[in-house]
Design an enzyme around this catalytic site. Structure first.
Site, PDB file in Angstrom:
ATOM      1  CB  SER A 146      24.892  40.207  48.139  1.00 48.93           C
ATOM      2  OG  SER A 146      25.095  41.430  48.793  1.00 48.93           O
ATOM      3  CE1 TYR A 159      25.796  43.568  46.052  1.00 51.40           C
ATOM      4  CE2 TYR A 159      26.685  43.142  43.877  1.00 51.40           C
ATOM      5  CZ  TYR A 159      26.646  42.857  45.224  1.00 51.40           C
ATOM      6  OH  TYR A 159      27.431  41.850  45.748  1.00 51.40           O
TER       7      TYR A 159
HETATM    8  P1  NAP Z   1      35.225  40.618  41.609  1.00 53.78           P
HETATM    9  O1  NAP Z   1      36.514  40.563  42.344  1.00 53.78           O
HETATM   10  O2  NAP Z   1      34.816  41.870  40.915  1.00 53.78           O
HETATM   11  O3  NAP Z   1      35.167  39.377  40.555  1.00 53.78           O
HETATM   12  C1  NAP Z   1      34.022  39.248  39.750  1.00 53.78           C
HETATM   13  C2  NAP Z   1      34.353  38.226  38.678  1.00 53.78           C
HETATM   14  O4  NAP Z   1      33.237  38.112  37.796  1.00 53.78           O
HETATM   15  C3  NAP Z   1      35.536  38.657  37.839  1.00 53.78           C
HETATM   16  O5  NAP Z   1      36.300  37.526  37.469  1.00 53.78           O
HETATM   17  C4  NAP Z   1      34.867  39.261  36.617  1.00 53.78           C
HETATM   18  O6  NAP Z   1      35.681  39.199  35.496  1.00 53.78           O
HETATM   19  C5  NAP Z   1      33.692  38.319  36.450  1.00 53.78           C
HETATM   20  N1  NAP Z   1      32.612  38.869  35.621  1.00 53.78           N
HETATM   21  C6  NAP Z   1      31.999  40.060  35.761  1.00 53.78           C
HETATM   22  N2  NAP Z   1      31.059  40.198  34.814  1.00 53.78           N
HETATM   23  C7  NAP Z   1      31.083  39.065  34.057  1.00 53.78           C
HETATM   24  C8  NAP Z   1      30.337  38.605  32.931  1.00 53.78           C
HETATM   25  N3  NAP Z   1      29.392  39.359  32.371  1.00 53.78           N
HETATM   26  N4  NAP Z   1      30.624  37.386  32.415  1.00 53.78           N
HETATM   27  C9  NAP Z   1      31.599  36.631  32.964  1.00 53.78           C
HETATM   28  N5  NAP Z   1      32.354  37.002  34.037  1.00 53.78           N
HETATM   29  C10 NAP Z   1      32.078  38.212  34.568  1.00 53.78           C
HETATM   30  O7  NAP Z   1      34.049  40.276  42.618  1.00 53.78           O
HETATM   31  P2  NAP Z   1      34.057  39.394  43.936  1.00 53.78           P
HETATM   32  O8  NAP Z   1      34.187  40.271  45.114  1.00 53.78           O
HETATM   33  O9  NAP Z   1      34.976  38.228  43.759  1.00 53.78           O
HETATM   34  O10 NAP Z   1      32.539  38.895  43.894  1.00 53.78           O
HETATM   35  C11 NAP Z   1      32.174  37.701  43.252  1.00 53.78           C
HETATM   36  C12 NAP Z   1      30.688  37.517  43.493  1.00 53.78           C
HETATM   37  O11 NAP Z   1      30.428  37.611  44.898  1.00 53.78           O
HETATM   38  C13 NAP Z   1      29.844  38.613  42.840  1.00 53.78           C
HETATM   39  O12 NAP Z   1      28.624  38.044  42.401  1.00 53.78           O
HETATM   40  C14 NAP Z   1      29.581  39.579  44.002  1.00 53.78           C
HETATM   41  O13 NAP Z   1      28.383  40.307  43.798  1.00 53.78           O
HETATM   42  C15 NAP Z   1      29.437  38.626  45.141  1.00 53.78           C
HETATM   43  N6  NAP Z   1      29.681  39.171  46.482  1.00 53.78           N
HETATM   44  C16 NAP Z   1      30.858  39.799  46.767  1.00 53.78           C
HETATM   45  C17 NAP Z   1      31.052  40.244  48.084  1.00 53.78           C
HETATM   46  C18 NAP Z   1      32.312  40.938  48.521  1.00 53.78           C
HETATM   47  O14 NAP Z   1      32.294  41.529  49.624  1.00 53.78           O
HETATM   48  N7  NAP Z   1      33.364  40.922  47.738  1.00 53.78           N
HETATM   49  C19 NAP Z   1      30.083  40.028  49.050  1.00 53.78           C
HETATM   50  C20 NAP Z   1      28.884  39.411  48.676  1.00 53.78           C
HETATM   51  C21 NAP Z   1      28.704  38.973  47.381  1.00 53.78           C
HETATM   52  P3  NAP Z   1      35.987  40.549  34.637  1.00 53.78           P
HETATM   53  O15 NAP Z   1      37.352  40.965  35.024  1.00 53.78           O
HETATM   54  O16 NAP Z   1      35.855  40.098  33.223  1.00 53.78           O
HETATM   55  O17 NAP Z   1      34.963  41.593  34.997  1.00 53.78           O
HETATM   56  C1  GCO Z   2      28.808  47.376  48.895  1.00 57.09           C
HETATM   57  C2  GCO Z   2      29.567  46.086  48.843  1.00 57.09           C
HETATM   58  C3  GCO Z   2      28.628  44.944  49.146  1.00 57.09           C
HETATM   59  C4  GCO Z   2      29.365  43.644  49.012  1.00 57.09           C
HETATM   60  C5  GCO Z   2      28.482  42.497  49.285  1.00 57.09           C
HETATM   61  C6  GCO Z   2      27.973  42.497  50.692  1.00 57.09           C
HETATM   62  O1  GCO Z   2      29.138  48.281  48.129  1.00 57.09           O
HETATM   63  O2  GCO Z   2      27.901  47.454  49.731  1.00 57.09           O
HETATM   64  O3  GCO Z   2      30.189  45.911  47.594  1.00 57.09           O
HETATM   65  O4  GCO Z   2      27.538  44.966  48.301  1.00 57.09           O
HETATM   66  O5  GCO Z   2      29.859  43.475  47.727  1.00 57.09           O
HETATM   67  O6  GCO Z   2      27.481  42.346  48.355  1.00 57.09           O
HETATM   68  O7  GCO Z   2      27.355  41.239  50.906  1.00 57.09           O
END
Ligand code: NAP
Ligand code: GCO
Length: 266
Positions: A146, A159
């Site tokens: 992230s 986080y």
């Molecule tokens: P999301 O839409 O909340 O999806 C997260 C997924 O992980 C969901 O399918 C969730 O399923 C599953 N999950 C959560 N806890 C779990 C557990 N204990 N065991 C198995 N599955 C679990 O999040 P996203 O935005 O796609 O993010 C995915 C990854 O990218 C995360 O690691 C997040 O930190 C990272 N990320 C996101 C962003 C962004 O801007 N969106 C940026 C940087 C990094 P449930 O419905 O069961 O919770």
């Molecule tokens: C926040 C956002 C971010 C993104 C991502 C950025 O609340 O700042 O959720 O943390 O998820 O991790 O890279």
């Protein structure tokens, strides 16, 4: 270099939390490159719904119920996958949560839950998949890090701590297992339009943009939020033979946020 180096034919890719969001998007790209897709989630209804979504895209994904923090369940999951699908060649540690709470208001329980899923989970998953990769003589682990692996901001202490730790876990797995032709790298998405960031983009009562939405667009040289599709090429690259000499690297896919001090005054 051959373009075939970017193909994943015959490889088994396990994407944690692959029901929707970034995990689903990365899994569909790995499938397009030829990988067999396996994913896990905690919620049985979600698994069923997502298998159907994958099928609509012509992907015969195998979905399993498993919480990435449950070491016993993860060990059973990997054994089941090995029996039913094959040894995991590519592990994408995508599953993750965020709790946006000012640190002084955050309980230790909440802090622990975020670290458990976002950092202990990837450790447990990697530990379960590494023996099969060692046996096969190759493997790819991609940890979804992230911006918060590098930067802090208000309300995301747990986080950021977890994602900072995930960056170093990535480097340590690379250091310890590189000799087995296993590459462990990270993808550091910028701000991506998914359910996890939906609260940061919600329209205000008066119909105006969420202040955080405008803030992120101003902080991003690309002047937009990222889309899941922006992560697909980088994920295929890091899952493929084209990246066999890249190890311990965090590939930031952020539209330039980390390079940019912010819009200068006119
Ligand atoms: P999301 O839409 O909340 O999806 C997260 C997924 O992980 C969901 O399918 C969730 O399923 C599953 N999950 C959560 N806890 C779990 C557990 N204990 N065991 C198995 N599955 C679990 O999040 P996203 O935005 O796609 O993010 C995915 C990854 O990218 C995360 O690691 C997040 O930190 C990272 N990320 C996101 C962003 C962004 O801007 N969106 C940026 C940087 C990094 P449930 O419905 O069961 O919770
Ligand atoms: C926040 C956002 C971010 C993104 C991502 C950025 O609340 O700042 O959720 O943390 O998820 O991790 O890279």
């Amino acid at each position: 270099m051959k373009m075939n180096d970017f193909r994943l034919d015959g490889r088994v890719a396990l994407v944690t939390g692959g029901s929707y969001g970034i995990g689903f998007g990365i899994a569909t790209a790995l499938a397009e490159a030829g990988a067999k897709i396996v994913f896990n989630d905690r919620n049985p209804e979600l698994i069923e719904k997502s298998v159907a979504e994958y099928k609509k895209l012509g992907i015969d994904a195998h979905g399993y119920i498993c919480d990435v923090t449950d070491e016993e369940a993860v060990t059973k999951l990997i054994a089941t996958i090995e029996k039913e699908v094959g040894t995991v060649d590519i592990l994408v540690n995508n599953a993750g949560i965020i709790k946006r709470i000012p640190m002084l208001e955050m309980s230790a329980k909440d802090f622990r839950q975020v670290v458990d899923i976002d950092l202990n989970g990837p450790f447990i998953m990697a530990k379960a998949c590494l023996p099969g990769m060692i046996k096969k003589g190759h493997g790819k682990i991609i940890n979804i890090c992230s911006m918060m692996s590098e930067l802090g901001r208000e309300t995301v202490s747990a986080y950021a701590a977890a994602k900072g730790g995930l960056k170093m876990l990535t480097r340590n797995i690379a250091s310890e297992y590189g000799k087995y032709n296993i590459q462990c790298n990270g993808i550091g998405p910028g701000y991506i339009e998914t359910p996890q960031t939906a609260p940061l983009r919600e329209r205000q009562a008066d119909g105006s943009r969420h202040p955080f939405d405008a803030f992120i667009v101003a902080k991003t040289p690309a002047e937009r939020w990222g889309k899941v599709e922006d992560l697909q090429g980088p994920a295929v690259f890091l899952a493929s033979d084209a990246s066999n000499f890249i190890n311990g690297h965090i590939l930031y896919v952020d539209g330039g946020i980390l390079a940019y001090i912010g819009k200068q005054p006119d």
